[in-house]
Motif scaffolding. Structure first.
Motif, short mmCIF file in Angstrom:
data_model
loop_
_atom_site.label_atom_id
_atom_site.label_comp_id
_atom_site.label_asym_id
_atom_site.label_seq_id
_atom_site.Cartn_x
_atom_site.Cartn_y
_atom_site.Cartn_z
N LEU A 1 30.31 98.71 111.27
CA LEU A 1 29.19 99.60 110.97
C LEU A 1 29.10 99.88 109.47
CD1 LEU A 1 29.50 102.10 113.95
CD2 LEU A 1 27.58 100.55 113.52
N LYS A 2 30.24 99.96 108.82
CA LYS A 2 30.24 100.16 107.37
C LYS A 2 29.79 98.88 106.66
CE LYS A 2 34.43 101.84 106.70
NZ LYS A 2 35.54 102.48 105.96
N ARG A 3 30.27 97.75 107.14
CA ARG A 3 29.93 96.47 106.51
C ARG A 3 28.43 96.20 106.61
NH1 ARG A 3 29.44 91.05 107.33
NH2 ARG A 3 29.44 91.20 109.60
N ARG A 4 27.82 96.64 107.69
CA ARG A 4 26.39 96.42 107.89
C ARG A 4 25.55 97.47 107.16
NH1 ARG A 4 25.33 91.34 109.72
NH2 ARG A 4 26.69 90.78 111.46
N ASN A 5 26.21 98.38 106.46
CA ASN A 5 25.52 99.45 105.73
C ASN A 5 24.80 100.42 106.66
OD1 ASN A 5 24.80 100.84 103.35
ND2 ASN A 5 22.80 99.85 103.30
N PHE A 6 25.32 100.60 107.87
CA PHE A 6 24.81 101.63 108.77
C PHE A 6 25.59 102.93 108.56
CE2 PHE A 6 23.87 97.86 111.73
CZ PHE A 6 22.62 97.67 111.16
N LEU A 7 26.85 102.82 108.17
CA LEU A 7 27.69 103.97 107.84
C LEU A 7 28.25 103.78 106.44
CD1 LEU A 7 29.83 104.56 111.08
CD2 LEU A 7 27.76 105.77 110.37
N ALA A 8 28.61 104.89 105.79
CA ALA A 8 29.19 104.82 104.45
C ALA A 8 30.26 105.90 104.33
CB ALA A 8 28.12 105.02 103.38
N ASP A 9 31.25 105.65 103.49
CA ASP A 9 32.28 106.64 103.21
C ASP A 9 31.75 107.67 102.23
OD1 ASP A 9 34.49 105.58 104.74
OD2 ASP A 9 34.57 103.95 103.28
N LYS A 10 32.09 108.92 102.47
CA LYS A 10 31.76 110.00 101.54
C LYS A 10 32.99 110.89 101.46
CE LYS A 10 28.24 113.49 100.50
NZ LYS A 10 27.00 114.16 101.01
N GLY A 11 33.89 110.52 100.51
CA GLY A 11 35.20 111.16 100.50
C GLY A 11 35.96 110.73 101.75
N LYS A 12 36.52 111.69 102.49
CA LYS A 12 37.20 111.38 103.74
C LYS A 12 36.21 111.25 104.90
CE LYS A 12 41.75 113.46 102.89
NZ LYS A 12 42.76 114.43 103.38
N ALA A 13 34.96 111.69 104.67
CA ALA A 13 33.98 111.72 105.75
C ALA A 13 33.26 110.39 105.88
CB ALA A 13 32.98 112.84 105.51
N LEU A 14 32.68 110.18 107.07
CA LEU A 14 31.78 109.06 107.34
C LEU A 14 30.39 109.63 107.49
CD1 LEU A 14 33.50 106.81 110.04
CD2 LEU A 14 32.86 106.12 107.73
N VAL A 15 29.41 109.02 106.83
CA VAL A 15 28.03 109.49 106.95
C VAL A 15 27.13 108.32 107.30
CG1 VAL A 15 28.33 111.43 105.36
CG2 VAL A 15 27.61 109.20 104.48
N SER A 16 26.04 108.62 107.97
CA SER A 16 25.07 107.59 108.32
C SER A 16 24.15 107.34 107.14
CB SER A 16 24.26 108.01 109.54
OG SER A 16 23.67 109.29 109.34
N THR A 17 23.76 106.09 106.95
CA THR A 17 22.85 105.72 105.87
C THR A 17 21.41 105.82 106.36
OG1 THR A 17 22.85 103.39 106.50
CG2 THR A 17 24.57 104.11 104.95
N GLU A 18 20.49 105.70 105.43
CA GLU A 18 19.07 105.70 105.81
C GLU A 18 18.77 104.55 106.75
OE1 GLU A 18 14.76 106.06 103.51
OE2 GLU A 18 16.32 104.79 102.64
N LEU A 19 19.37 103.40 106.48
CA LEU A 19 19.18 102.24 107.33
C LEU A 19 19.74 102.50 108.73
CD1 LEU A 19 18.34 99.27 107.72
CD2 LEU A 19 20.59 98.61 106.81
N GLY A 20 20.93 103.08 108.80
CA GLY A 20 21.55 103.38 110.09
C GLY A 20 20.72 104.34 110.91
#
Length: 695
Positions: free
Chosen positions: A547-566
């Protein structure tokens, strides 16, 4: 001759060491009359979707067939598998050894995928015409390996594991290949250039993060008040918190005191008043040892304390098991331990003195005669909790991540051999001018297993222990019901409601495992509670990485956040695809197949019905995906000289170069050189469309 086929070289070497190596060849080890060989992961992979589509379908420049609505859904009548590019040489070696063998010993990892990994090549490539025994072992230390060799079973007993793995693989292929193409084409029709990968587990997991992020961003904090008072009793002073009556003025629908004027009036009226103890209870309580650790448990702890990603935790646990042989099989969803391994405790504790000498005093304090509730055969699934082995390793050879996670596993194992934690729980209720106050406190009488964690215990505290917000973190004086107290001072405590925390990789894997907590429907919640969540302990880390590799999720510090694309992709998908309910239902069916009570064909029939229905719906209409590249504009001025459709200006292979292509591609393959931002229509280049080989 017995031929052992291990899942990987490290397992083969561990088996050969116990059998007694007498020679070595290319791709195998001789052990007297036995031969030990190996695979390295899945040697076969499912055929590309192009295998099942029309032979004359047009192809792109990279040779792949162009995605078309008319090719969907892609449902193979006969599933095809091909050797991995790097696997053919070893498969040829194993095939020659197989031909000479009298008996096969399957030594795949002890799970579904490990079962299929060896069964599938043996069945599809070698003929599967020889007796097969199953070696089932959860650790690579010599004692565990020897125990596994001494208890071989008929491989037929594990056929359900292979069927479940094969069914899961085919279902994931059907969903991934068909729905990813269908929804990507739908986005293209809406003018968005984005690869929308849909997955049976991946998509519901992404949906969890999207929903959590939106809940946080739409959250509006609500201010409310609490009241805490200092009381004086003849035995000493203490703090207590106010508890409102059900009909208390100034409460909101959640029972919070939001009216500041009412709070101030209460503070003023209560200070200096006399109160009475209406209830004083003191009782001893105990808290049992924590269970050993599943992979999800390790992931949550390592994410919380060290900030490790799920992929890092899995890789580290795998190296502790496979490379260093210091811990048992890591890809487990079970935290209980088999009772048969209780007798191994003295040997493991002794080995740990050499591996982690800095914990020698804790190891000496452990009593291997103590048997915690973690030892429970009725709770064991295909695997057991992750624990240390009897391997006499060298911790100095471990990297920092390996040392940190090994330390966690060791401490949770040591905790099993310490007494239960004991404490005295005191609960007090008071009445002051008709208003209720309460306080509680704990006094530890025996630290017990908490000694295994030291000052920085990584385990959760007992229920009933305070966190400073409810006046629970205090020692209370000895009192009795009916005693008088004086309210020295009441204080207003201002608070605000807080949004839920963002997901971390650790908490997301935990949410995937406990997916029932995120479902509202009562029947679905019950069904999900009885299941194992979505994904498995072995796959959750890779799903998050994808999910991160596909740019649906991204790291934000220790947190995981959803991207606009996701987020945009989740909005474009139907509920049945992104809900965890369907996935969990299928996981239950897979478990039934694994245990021999499920029908693989019935499972696949349900999958095919779902795919046909969802592809039909996706093929209707279009959708625009935010965060995706937008399709290039088709010119209304410049027309193709061959078909009169509009041209598209595209980037060339070299930097800062361009060319013009027909928007009718692949039907029309005309292109034109760019000249000062315009197409040179006099120099049309007509490419011949590629066709499938042999067509």
């Amino acid at each position: 001759m017995r031929l052992f086929i291990a899942e990987k070289p490290s397992v083969a070497k561990a088996i050969a060491a116990e059998l007694g190596q007498t020679g070595k060849g290319r791709g195998y080890i001789e052990c007297g009359s036995d031969i030990v060989t190996w695979f390295f992961g899945h040697m076969l992979e499912q055929a590309d979707p192009d295998t099942y589509t029309a032979a004359d379908a047009p192809r792109a420049e990279n040779g792949k067939k162009i995605w078309r609505i008319e090719d969907l859904p892609i449902i193979p009548e006969e599933w095809q598998y091909n050797p991995r590019d790097d696997a053919q040489e070893q498969l040829d070696i194993v095939a020659k050894l197989y031909a000479k063998a009298d008996q096969i010993v399957h030594a795949g990892d002890p799970d579904r995928e490990g079962q299929l990994l060896v069964d599938q090549p043996v069945r599809l490539l070698f003929g599967n015409n020889k007796p097969v025994m199953r070696y089932w072992c959860s650790a690579l230390d010599s004692v565990s390996v020897r125990r596994g060799l001494d208890s071989l079973k008929d491989n037929k007993a594990y056929a359900g594991f292979a069927d479940a793995a094969e069914a899961r693989g085919r279902a994931d292929w059907l969903i991934g290949m068909n729905l990813s193409r269908a929804f990507t084409l739908r986005a293209i029709r809406g003018g968005s250039r984005a690869l929308l990968t849909v997955g049976r587990v991946q998509t519901p997991t992404l949906n969890l993060v999207v929903m959590r992020d939106r809940l946080i961003e739409g959250f509006k904090a609500i201010p409310f008040h609490g009241i805490r008072a200092a009381f004086k009793h003849e035995g000493g002073q203490f703090l207590a918190d106010w508890r409102p009556h059900e009909d208390q003025e100034g409460l909101d629908e959640e029972g919070r005191l939001t009216n500041t004027a009412v709070a101030d009036a209460l503070v003023k009226s209560l200070s200096g008043q006399t109160g009475k103890i209406t209830s004083y209870k003191q009782e001893p309580k105990t808290k049992a040892q924590p269970k050993s650790l599943s992979l999800t448990d390790v992931t949550v702890l390592a994410s919380k304390h060290f900030g490790y990603s799920a992929a890092t935790v899995l890789a580290t646990c795998q190296s502790l098991y496979e490379t260093h042989k210091l811990t048992s099989y890591p890809r487990t969803d079970c935290a209980y331990l088999p009772e048969s391994q209780f007798a191994d405790a003295p040997a493991i504790l002794e080995a740990l003195k050499g591996v982690v000498p800095e914990l020698e005093s804790l190891i000496d304090g452990a009593n291997p005669k103590i048997k915690s509730k973690t030892w429970n055969d009725t709770k064991i699934t295909a695997h057991h909790g992750i624990i240390p082995t009897v391997q006499a390793g060298d911790a100095s050879k471990l990297c920092s991540e390996e040392r940190a996670i090994h330390n966690l596993i060791v401490r949770y194992y040591l905790a099993q051999f310490y007494p239960v934690h004991e404490y005295l729980n005191t609960a007090v209720e008071l009445d002051v001018s008709g208003e209720q106050f309460f306080a509680h406190g704990n006094v530890v009488t025996k630290n017990g297993w908490k000694d295994a964690f030291g000052v920085d215990a990584s385990n959760d505290s007992e229920e009933g222990e305070g966190d400073g917000e409810d006046a629970g973190s205090q020692s209370l004086p000895s009192m009795k019901t009916g005693d008088q107290t004086a309210c020295l001072k009441a204080m207003r405590r201002d608070s605000k409601t807080k949004p839920p925390a963002r997901f971390t990789e650790g908490s997301l894997t935990q949410a995937m495992e406990n997916i029932h907590k995120y479902v509202d429907d009562k029947e679905h919640k019950k069904m999900l509670r009885d299941g194992d969540g979505i994904g498995t302990s072995a796959t959750r880390a890779s799903i998050i990485e994808e999910l991160k590799r596909r740019n649906f999720l991204a790291d934000k510090g220790k947190a995981l956040v959803s991207t606009e694309l996701g987020r945009s992709m989740i909005d474009a998908l139907p509920e049945v695809v992104k809900s965890p309910v369907l996935t969990a239902m299928y996981e239950r069916m897979l478990l039934a197949i694994e245990q021999g009570g499920g029908d693989m064909q019935a499972f696949m029939d349900k999958q095919e019905t779902l795919i046909r229905d969802q592809v039909a719906k996706a093929n209707q209409g279009a959708v625009k995906i935010a965060g995706a590249k937008q399709a290039p504009k088709v010119s209304t001025i410049y027309k193709c000289s061959q078909c009169q459709k509009g041209l598209i200006r595209r980037d060339g292979k070299k930097p800062n170069t361009h060319f013009w292509a027909c928007s009718g591609y692949p039907t029309c393959t005309a292109s034109y050189p760019d000249f000062k931002g315009k197409p040179n229509l006099a120099k049309a280049n007509i490419a011949k469309p590629a066709v499938a080989k042999g067509a």
